[in-house]
Design a protein around this motif. Structure first.
Motif, PDB file in Angstrom:
ATOM      1  N   MET A 141      50.929  55.629 -49.414  1.00  0.00           N
ATOM      2  CA  MET A 141      49.595  55.312 -48.483  1.00  0.00           C
ATOM      3  C   MET A 141      49.892  56.523 -47.439  1.00  0.00           C
ATOM      4  SD  MET A 141      49.503  51.178 -48.474  1.00  0.00           S
ATOM      5  CE  MET A 141      51.143  50.788 -47.716  1.00  0.00           C
ATOM      6  N   GLU A 142      48.631  56.426 -46.870  1.00  0.00           N
ATOM      7  CA  GLU A 142      48.767  57.629 -45.606  1.00  0.00           C
ATOM      8  C   GLU A 142      49.724  56.942 -44.495  1.00  0.00           C
ATOM      9  OE1 GLU A 142      45.272  58.797 -42.419  1.00  0.00           O
ATOM     10  OE2 GLU A 142      44.587  57.537 -43.981  1.00  0.00           O
ATOM     11  N   PRO A 143      50.340  57.713 -43.659  1.00  0.00           N
ATOM     12  CA  PRO A 143      51.178  57.086 -42.977  1.00  0.00           C
ATOM     13  C   PRO A 143      50.659  56.921 -41.751  1.00  0.00           C
ATOM     14  CG  PRO A 143      51.468  59.680 -43.157  1.00  0.00           C
ATOM     15  CD  PRO A 143      50.549  59.187 -44.183  1.00  0.00           C
ATOM     16  N   ASN A 144      50.688  55.789 -41.280  1.00  0.00           N
ATOM     17  CA  ASN A 144      50.478  55.150 -39.994  1.00  0.00           C
ATOM     18  C   ASN A 144      50.980  53.742 -39.736  1.00  0.00           C
ATOM     19  OD1 ASN A 144      48.583  53.312 -41.618  1.00  0.00           O
ATOM     20  ND2 ASN A 144      47.195  54.838 -41.715  1.00  0.00           N
ATOM     21  N   MET A 145      50.568  53.187 -38.569  1.00  0.00           N
ATOM     22  CA  MET A 145      51.268  52.013 -38.501  1.00  0.00           C
ATOM     23  C   MET A 145      50.693  50.830 -39.197  1.00  0.00           C
ATOM     24  SD  MET A 145      52.948  49.707 -36.238  1.00  0.00           S
ATOM     25  CE  MET A 145      53.073  50.564 -34.490  1.00  0.00           C
ATOM     26  N   THR A 146      49.634  50.664 -39.593  1.00  0.00           N
ATOM     27  CA  THR A 146      48.782  49.717 -40.400  1.00  0.00           C
ATOM     28  C   THR A 146      49.553  49.638 -41.691  1.00  0.00           C
ATOM     29  OG1 THR A 146      46.770  49.786 -39.429  1.00  0.00           O
ATOM     30  CG2 THR A 146      46.942  48.765 -41.513  1.00  0.00           C
ATOM     31  N   ASN A 147      49.672  51.045 -42.426  1.00  0.00           N
ATOM     32  CA  ASN A 147      50.338  50.940 -43.811  1.00  0.00           C
ATOM     33  C   ASN A 147      51.731  50.927 -43.706  1.00  0.00           C
ATOM     34  OD1 ASN A 147      47.640  51.684 -44.894  1.00  0.00           O
ATOM     35  ND2 ASN A 147      48.071  53.702 -44.832  1.00  0.00           N
ATOM     36  N   SER A 148      52.377  50.952 -42.587  1.00  0.00           N
ATOM     37  CA  SER A 148      53.809  50.751 -42.712  1.00  0.00           C
ATOM     38  C   SER A 148      53.933  49.124 -42.298  1.00  0.00           C
ATOM     39  CB  SER A 148      54.560  51.549 -41.208  1.00  0.00           C
ATOM     40  OG  SER A 148      53.997  50.919 -40.154  1.00  0.00           O
ATOM     41  N   MET A 149      53.063  48.564 -41.437  1.00  0.00           N
ATOM     42  CA  MET A 149      53.227  47.189 -41.635  1.00  0.00           C
ATOM     43  C   MET A 149      52.993  46.633 -43.105  1.00  0.00           C
ATOM     44  SD  MET A 149      51.638  46.074 -37.775  1.00  0.00           S
ATOM     45  CE  MET A 149      49.869  46.709 -38.082  1.00  0.00           C
ATOM     46  N   ILE A 150      52.016  47.136 -43.737  1.00  0.00           N
ATOM     47  CA  ILE A 150      51.718  46.351 -45.323  1.00  0.00           C
ATOM     48  C   ILE A 150      52.943  46.594 -45.959  1.00  0.00           C
ATOM     49  CG2 ILE A 150      50.368  46.683 -47.144  1.00  0.00           C
ATOM     50  CD1 ILE A 150      48.238  47.445 -45.448  1.00  0.00           C
ATOM     51  N   ALA A 151      53.716  47.864 -45.896  1.00  0.00           N
ATOM     52  CA  ALA A 151      54.821  48.061 -46.654  1.00  0.00           C
ATOM     53  C   ALA A 151      55.992  47.155 -46.441  1.00  0.00           C
ATOM     54  CB  ALA A 151      55.396  49.539 -46.316  1.00  0.00           C
ATOM     55  N   ILE A 152      56.273  46.798 -45.065  1.00  0.00           N
ATOM     56  CA  ILE A 152      57.092  45.812 -44.746  1.00  0.00           C
ATOM     57  C   ILE A 152      56.849  44.539 -44.967  1.00  0.00           C
ATOM     58  CG2 ILE A 152      58.510  45.251 -42.804  1.00  0.00           C
ATOM     59  CD1 ILE A 152      58.221  47.799 -41.507  1.00  0.00           C
ATOM     60  N   THR A 153      55.684  44.118 -45.070  1.00  0.00           N
ATOM     61  CA  THR A 153      55.215  42.821 -45.335  1.00  0.00           C
ATOM     62  C   THR A 153      55.598  42.617 -46.642  1.00  0.00           C
ATOM     63  OG1 THR A 153      53.616  42.751 -43.633  1.00  0.00           O
ATOM     64  CG2 THR A 153      53.342  41.169 -45.365  1.00  0.00           C
ATOM     65  N   ILE A 154      55.148  43.524 -47.687  1.00  0.00           N
ATOM     66  CA  ILE A 154      55.617  43.433 -49.061  1.00  0.00           C
ATOM     67  C   ILE A 154      56.955  43.047 -49.218  1.00  0.00           C
ATOM     68  CG2 ILE A 154      55.319  44.491 -51.093  1.00  0.00           C
ATOM     69  CD1 ILE A 154      52.682  45.615 -50.333  1.00  0.00           C
ATOM     70  N   SER A 155      57.845  43.864 -48.803  1.00  0.00           N
ATOM     71  CA  SER A 155      59.267  43.590 -49.004  1.00  0.00           C
ATOM     72  C   SER A 155      59.658  42.329 -48.311  1.00  0.00           C
ATOM     73  CB  SER A 155      60.043  44.801 -48.458  1.00  0.00           C
ATOM     74  OG  SER A 155      60.079  44.961 -46.829  1.00  0.00           O
ATOM     75  N   TRP A 156      59.158  41.439 -47.425  1.00  0.00           N
ATOM     76  CA  TRP A 156      59.670  40.672 -46.649  1.00  0.00           C
ATOM     77  C   TRP A 156      59.392  39.209 -47.091  1.00  0.00           C
ATOM     78  CZ3 TRP A 156      63.144  43.376 -43.437  1.00  0.00           C
ATOM     79  CH2 TRP A 156      63.862  42.492 -42.766  1.00  0.00           C
ATOM     80  N   TRP A 157      58.076  38.876 -47.546  1.00  0.00           N
ATOM     81  CA  TRP A 157      57.729  37.698 -47.956  1.00  0.00           C
ATOM     82  C   TRP A 157      58.875  36.934 -48.966  1.00  0.00           C
ATOM     83  CZ3 TRP A 157      56.756  35.985 -52.878  1.00  0.00           C
ATOM     84  CH2 TRP A 157      56.458  37.135 -53.803  1.00  0.00           C
ATOM     85  N   PRO A 158      59.222  37.509 -49.884  1.00  0.00           N
ATOM     86  CA  PRO A 158      60.213  36.796 -50.852  1.00  0.00           C
ATOM     87  C   PRO A 158      61.406  36.120 -50.286  1.00  0.00           C
ATOM     88  CG  PRO A 158      59.713  38.984 -51.462  1.00  0.00           C
ATOM     89  CD  PRO A 158      59.253  39.016 -50.245  1.00  0.00           C
ATOM     90  N   TRP A 159      61.832  36.753 -49.012  1.00  0.00           N
ATOM     91  CA  TRP A 159      63.150  36.126 -48.287  1.00  0.00           C
ATOM     92  C   TRP A 159      62.853  34.671 -47.827  1.00  0.00           C
ATOM     93  CZ3 TRP A 159      67.543  38.549 -49.149  1.00  0.00           C
ATOM     94  CH2 TRP A 159      67.480  39.989 -49.378  1.00  0.00           C
ATOM     95  N   TYR A 160      61.653  34.251 -47.220  1.00  0.00           N
ATOM     96  CA  TYR A 160      60.957  33.227 -47.081  1.00  0.00           C
ATOM     97  C   TYR A 160      60.812  32.305 -48.280  1.00  0.00           C
ATOM     98  CZ  TYR A 160      60.965  34.773 -42.200  1.00  0.00           C
ATOM     99  OH  TYR A 160      61.409  35.248 -41.069  1.00  0.00           O
TER     100      TYR A 160
END
Length: 283
Positions: A141-160
Protein backbone atom coordinates in the motif's frame (compact mmCIF):
# COMPACT_ATOMS: atom_id res chain seq x y z
CA UNK A 1 -17.78 0.35 44.63
CA UNK A 2 -15.35 2.65 46.42
CA UNK A 3 -14.11 -0.29 48.47
CA UNK A 4 -13.31 -2.24 45.28
CA UNK A 5 -11.46 0.75 43.85
CA UNK A 6 -9.37 0.99 47.02
CA UNK A 7 -8.53 -2.72 46.84
CA UNK A 8 -7.51 -2.46 43.19
CA UNK A 9 -5.40 0.61 43.88
CA UNK A 10 -3.74 -1.10 46.84
CA UNK A 11 -2.75 -4.07 44.68
CA UNK A 12 -1.55 -1.79 41.91
CA UNK A 13 0.46 0.50 44.17
CA UNK A 14 2.27 -2.33 45.99
CA UNK A 15 4.68 -2.55 43.08
CA UNK A 16 6.70 0.66 42.87
CA UNK A 17 7.54 -0.04 39.25
CA UNK A 18 3.82 0.10 38.48
CA UNK A 19 3.66 3.62 39.88
CA UNK A 20 6.74 4.49 37.84
CA UNK A 21 5.04 3.14 34.74
CA UNK A 22 1.88 5.13 35.47
CA UNK A 23 3.94 8.32 35.82
CA UNK A 24 5.85 7.65 32.58
CA UNK A 25 2.65 6.93 30.65
CA UNK A 26 0.99 10.04 32.09
CA UNK A 27 3.99 12.16 31.06
CA UNK A 28 3.88 10.72 27.52
CA UNK A 29 0.15 11.40 27.20
CA UNK A 30 0.47 14.95 28.52
CA UNK A 31 3.35 15.69 26.15
CA UNK A 32 1.32 14.36 23.23
CA UNK A 33 -1.72 16.47 24.14
CA UNK A 34 0.10 19.71 24.95
CA UNK A 35 2.97 19.41 22.47
CA UNK A 36 2.29 22.86 20.98
CA UNK A 37 2.62 24.50 24.39
CA UNK A 38 5.60 22.70 25.92
CA UNK A 39 7.95 22.59 22.95
CA UNK A 40 10.26 25.56 22.38
CA UNK A 41 9.89 25.36 18.58
CA UNK A 42 6.48 23.89 17.64
CA UNK A 43 6.91 25.07 14.06
CA UNK A 44 9.79 22.62 13.62
CA UNK A 45 7.27 19.76 13.56
CA UNK A 46 6.23 20.89 10.08
CA UNK A 47 8.05 22.06 6.99
CA UNK A 48 10.92 24.19 8.28
CA UNK A 49 14.51 24.90 7.25
CA UNK A 50 17.16 26.86 9.16
CA UNK A 51 20.58 26.03 7.78
CA UNK A 52 22.22 28.57 10.08
CA UNK A 53 21.42 26.26 13.02
CA UNK A 54 21.77 22.94 11.20
CA UNK A 55 23.54 19.95 12.79
CA UNK A 56 24.08 21.61 16.15
CA UNK A 57 24.98 19.43 19.13
CA UNK A 58 22.74 19.58 22.24
CA UNK A 59 22.99 22.99 23.92
CA UNK A 60 21.01 25.36 26.12
CA UNK A 61 18.82 26.48 23.21
CA UNK A 62 18.36 23.17 21.41
CA UNK A 63 18.26 20.61 24.22
CA UNK A 64 18.48 17.59 21.92
CA UNK A 65 20.42 19.35 19.19
CA UNK A 66 19.23 19.99 15.63
CA UNK A 67 19.05 17.90 12.49
CA UNK A 68 20.62 18.64 9.10
CA UNK A 69 17.77 21.05 8.29
CA UNK A 70 18.15 23.02 11.52
CA UNK A 71 15.00 21.62 13.14
CA UNK A 72 14.91 21.20 16.90
CA UNK A 73 15.01 17.49 17.67
CA UNK A 74 13.44 17.89 21.12
CA UNK A 75 10.35 19.54 19.61
CA UNK A 76 10.08 16.84 16.95
CA UNK A 77 10.48 14.07 19.54
CA UNK A 78 7.66 15.50 21.65
CA UNK A 79 5.37 15.72 18.62
CA UNK A 80 6.28 12.13 17.73
CA UNK A 81 4.64 10.99 20.97
CA UNK A 82 1.33 12.13 19.50
CA UNK A 83 1.63 9.97 16.40
CA UNK A 84 2.89 6.94 18.34
CA UNK A 85 0.03 7.06 20.85
CA UNK A 86 -2.53 7.70 18.12
CA UNK A 87 -1.32 4.64 16.25
CA UNK A 88 -1.39 2.37 19.31
CA UNK A 89 -4.88 3.54 20.36
CA UNK A 90 -6.45 3.09 16.94
CA UNK A 91 -4.76 -0.27 16.29
CA UNK A 92 -5.85 -1.69 19.64
CA UNK A 93 -9.35 -0.19 19.41
CA UNK A 94 -9.84 -2.26 16.25
CA UNK A 95 -7.76 -5.34 17.06
CA UNK A 96 -9.13 -5.96 20.56
CA UNK A 97 -12.88 -6.03 19.75
CA UNK A 98 -12.30 -8.16 16.63
CA UNK A 99 -10.02 -10.57 18.47
CA UNK A 100 -12.21 -10.80 21.57
CA UNK A 101 -15.40 -11.35 19.57
CA UNK A 102 -13.92 -14.06 17.34
CA UNK A 103 -12.28 -15.72 20.35
CA UNK A 104 -15.55 -15.75 22.29
CA UNK A 105 -17.52 -17.26 19.43
CA UNK A 106 -14.85 -19.84 18.60
CA UNK A 107 -14.40 -20.82 22.24
CA UNK A 108 -18.06 -21.12 23.17
CA UNK A 109 -18.94 -23.03 20.00
CA UNK A 110 -15.80 -25.13 20.15
CA UNK A 111 -16.13 -28.11 17.82
CA UNK A 112 -18.45 -26.42 15.34
CA UNK A 113 -17.22 -25.93 11.78
CA UNK A 114 -17.10 -22.14 12.02
CA UNK A 115 -15.12 -22.35 15.28
CA UNK A 116 -12.59 -24.56 13.54
CA UNK A 117 -12.48 -22.15 10.59
CA UNK A 118 -11.87 -19.14 12.84
CA UNK A 119 -9.03 -20.85 14.69
CA UNK A 120 -7.37 -22.17 11.53
CA UNK A 121 -7.37 -18.66 10.07
CA UNK A 122 -6.00 -17.40 13.37
CA UNK A 123 -3.25 -20.03 13.32
CA UNK A 124 -2.26 -18.97 9.80
CA UNK A 125 -1.83 -15.37 10.92
CA UNK A 126 0.01 -16.40 14.08
CA UNK A 127 2.42 -18.56 12.08
CA UNK A 128 3.94 -15.39 10.58
CA UNK A 129 5.90 -13.04 12.90
CA UNK A 130 3.81 -9.86 13.40
CA UNK A 131 6.51 -7.50 12.15
CA UNK A 132 7.10 -9.54 8.98
CA UNK A 133 3.36 -9.68 8.28
CA UNK A 134 2.95 -5.95 8.91
CA UNK A 135 5.90 -5.14 6.63
CA UNK A 136 4.47 -7.37 3.91
CA UNK A 137 1.02 -5.77 4.06
CA UNK A 138 2.34 -2.20 4.35
CA UNK A 139 4.63 -2.69 1.35
CA UNK A 140 1.58 -3.36 -0.82
CA UNK A 141 0.00 0.00 0.00
CA UNK A 142 0.93 3.65 -0.18
CA UNK A 143 3.27 4.53 2.71
CA UNK A 144 1.41 6.66 5.25
CA UNK A 145 0.14 6.54 8.81
CA UNK A 146 -3.29 5.12 7.94
CA UNK A 147 -1.95 2.22 5.92
CA UNK A 148 0.70 1.40 8.51
CA UNK A 149 -2.07 1.20 11.14
CA UNK A 150 -4.05 -1.13 8.87
CA UNK A 151 -0.98 -3.34 8.41
CA UNK A 152 -0.33 -3.60 12.15
CA UNK A 153 -4.00 -4.23 12.91
CA UNK A 154 -4.07 -7.15 10.48
CA UNK A 155 -1.13 -8.71 12.30
CA UNK A 156 -2.42 -8.03 15.83
CA UNK A 157 -6.02 -9.24 16.21
CA UNK A 158 -5.18 -13.00 16.17
CA UNK A 159 -3.31 -12.71 19.48
CA UNK A 160 -6.51 -11.63 21.23
CA UNK A 161 -8.49 -14.34 19.45
CA UNK A 162 -6.09 -16.99 20.73
CA UNK A 163 -6.11 -15.55 24.27
CA UNK A 164 -9.90 -15.31 24.61
CA UNK A 165 -10.50 -18.62 22.82
CA UNK A 166 -8.49 -20.51 25.43
CA UNK A 167 -10.39 -18.88 28.26
CA UNK A 168 -13.81 -19.30 26.63
CA UNK A 169 -13.21 -23.02 26.04
CA UNK A 170 -12.59 -23.55 29.76
CA UNK A 171 -15.41 -21.26 30.92
CA UNK A 172 -18.12 -22.78 28.70
CA UNK A 173 -18.28 -25.83 30.99
CA UNK A 174 -18.45 -23.87 34.25
CA UNK A 175 -21.57 -24.17 36.40
CA UNK A 176 -22.65 -20.55 35.99
CA UNK A 177 -22.67 -20.96 32.19
CA UNK A 178 -24.59 -24.24 32.38
CA UNK A 179 -27.10 -22.68 34.77
CA UNK A 180 -27.64 -19.79 32.36
CA UNK A 181 -28.26 -22.26 29.56
CA UNK A 182 -30.74 -24.25 31.67
CA UNK A 183 -32.86 -21.20 32.51
CA UNK A 184 -33.09 -20.34 28.82
CA UNK A 185 -30.64 -17.44 28.56
CA UNK A 186 -29.84 -16.44 24.99
CA UNK A 187 -26.48 -17.24 23.45
CA UNK A 188 -25.71 -13.53 23.22
CA UNK A 189 -26.44 -13.11 26.93
CA UNK A 190 -24.15 -16.02 27.81
CA UNK A 191 -21.32 -14.68 25.66
CA UNK A 192 -21.56 -11.04 26.78
CA UNK A 193 -22.81 -11.31 30.36
CA UNK A 194 -21.39 -14.61 31.58
CA UNK A 195 -18.18 -15.44 29.70
CA UNK A 196 -16.81 -12.06 28.57
CA UNK A 197 -16.50 -10.47 32.07
CA UNK A 198 -14.33 -13.38 33.16
CA UNK A 199 -11.96 -12.78 30.23
CA UNK A 200 -11.42 -9.06 30.79
CA UNK A 201 -8.60 -9.20 33.33
CA UNK A 202 -6.01 -10.83 31.04
CA UNK A 203 -7.30 -8.79 28.09
CA UNK A 204 -6.74 -5.49 29.93
CA UNK A 205 -3.30 -6.64 31.01
CA UNK A 206 -2.39 -7.58 27.45
CA UNK A 207 -3.67 -4.24 26.14
CA UNK A 208 -1.37 -2.31 28.48
CA UNK A 209 1.60 -4.47 27.51
CA UNK A 210 0.76 -4.33 23.80
CA UNK A 211 0.77 -0.54 23.56
CA UNK A 212 4.56 -0.54 23.76
CA UNK A 213 4.87 -3.31 21.17
CA UNK A 214 2.51 -1.54 18.76
CA UNK A 215 4.58 1.62 19.14
CA UNK A 216 7.71 -0.40 18.38
CA UNK A 217 6.12 -1.94 15.30
CA UNK A 218 4.98 1.48 14.11
CA UNK A 219 8.50 2.80 14.57
CA UNK A 220 9.86 -0.17 12.62
CA UNK A 221 7.54 0.52 9.68
CA UNK A 222 8.46 4.19 9.81
CA UNK A 223 12.16 3.27 9.96
CA UNK A 224 11.96 1.57 6.55
CA UNK A 225 9.81 4.34 5.05
CA UNK A 226 6.40 2.64 5.31
CA UNK A 227 4.95 4.81 8.07
CA UNK A 228 4.36 8.52 8.60
CA UNK A 229 5.99 10.55 5.85
CA UNK A 230 8.12 13.73 6.19
CA UNK A 231 7.88 16.46 7.25
CA UNK A 232 5.61 15.02 9.97
CA UNK A 233 7.92 13.72 12.73
CA UNK A 234 7.89 10.01 13.54
CA UNK A 235 10.28 8.06 15.76
CA UNK A 236 11.29 5.47 13.19
CA UNK A 237 11.80 8.02 10.46
CA UNK A 238 13.95 10.21 12.75
CA UNK A 239 16.07 7.25 13.83
CA UNK A 240 16.51 6.16 10.22
CA UNK A 241 17.57 9.65 9.14
CA UNK A 242 20.03 9.86 12.03
CA UNK A 243 21.75 6.57 11.24
CA UNK A 244 23.05 8.08 7.99
CA UNK A 245 25.14 10.54 9.97
CA UNK A 246 26.40 8.33 12.79
CA UNK A 247 28.54 8.77 14.80
CA UNK A 248 29.12 12.46 14.04
CA UNK A 249 25.50 13.55 14.55
CA UNK A 250 24.74 10.93 17.19
CA UNK A 251 21.99 12.98 18.81
CA UNK A 252 19.76 12.61 15.73
CA UNK A 253 19.46 8.88 16.48
CA UNK A 254 20.05 8.55 20.22
CA UNK A 255 17.32 10.85 21.53
CA UNK A 256 14.44 9.46 19.41
CA UNK A 257 15.61 5.94 20.32
CA UNK A 258 15.58 6.80 24.02
CA UNK A 259 12.09 8.27 23.65
CA UNK A 260 10.81 5.00 22.16
CA UNK A 261 12.47 3.01 24.95
CA UNK A 262 10.99 5.44 27.51
CA UNK A 263 7.45 4.78 26.26
CA UNK A 264 7.85 1.01 25.99
CA UNK A 265 9.29 0.71 29.51
CA UNK A 266 6.48 2.86 30.90
CA UNK A 267 3.70 0.78 29.34
CA UNK A 268 5.37 -2.49 30.34
CA UNK A 269 5.61 -1.37 33.96
CA UNK A 270 1.98 -0.22 33.80
CA UNK A 271 0.94 -3.58 32.36
CA UNK A 272 2.64 -5.39 35.23
CA UNK A 273 0.70 -3.23 37.67
CA UNK A 274 -2.61 -3.95 35.96
CA UNK A 275 -1.84 -7.67 36.07
CA UNK A 276 -1.18 -7.43 39.82
CA UNK A 277 -4.37 -5.39 40.26
CA UNK A 278 -6.56 -8.10 38.73
CA UNK A 279 -4.69 -11.01 40.29
CA UNK A 280 -7.24 -12.48 42.69
CA UNK A 281 -4.63 -14.67 44.27
CA UNK A 282 -2.65 -11.76 45.65
CA UNK A 283 -3.99 -9.86 48.61
Amino acid sequence: MMENIKIYWYKFSRNKLSITGLIIVSVCILMAIFAEYITPFPGHSREYVDYANASLAPNSTFWFGTDIFGRDIFSRVVFSFRGALKMSIIVLCISVPVGVLTGLVAGYYNGKWFSTLIMRITDIFLSVPPLILALSVASLMEPNMTNSMIAITISWWPWYTRLVYGMAVSLRNEYFVKNAELIGASKLHILIKEILPNCLSPVFTKIALDVGWVILQGASLSFVGLGEQPPVPAFGQMISDGTKYMPDLWWMTIYPSLAVAFMIVGFNFLGDGIRDMFDKGRQ
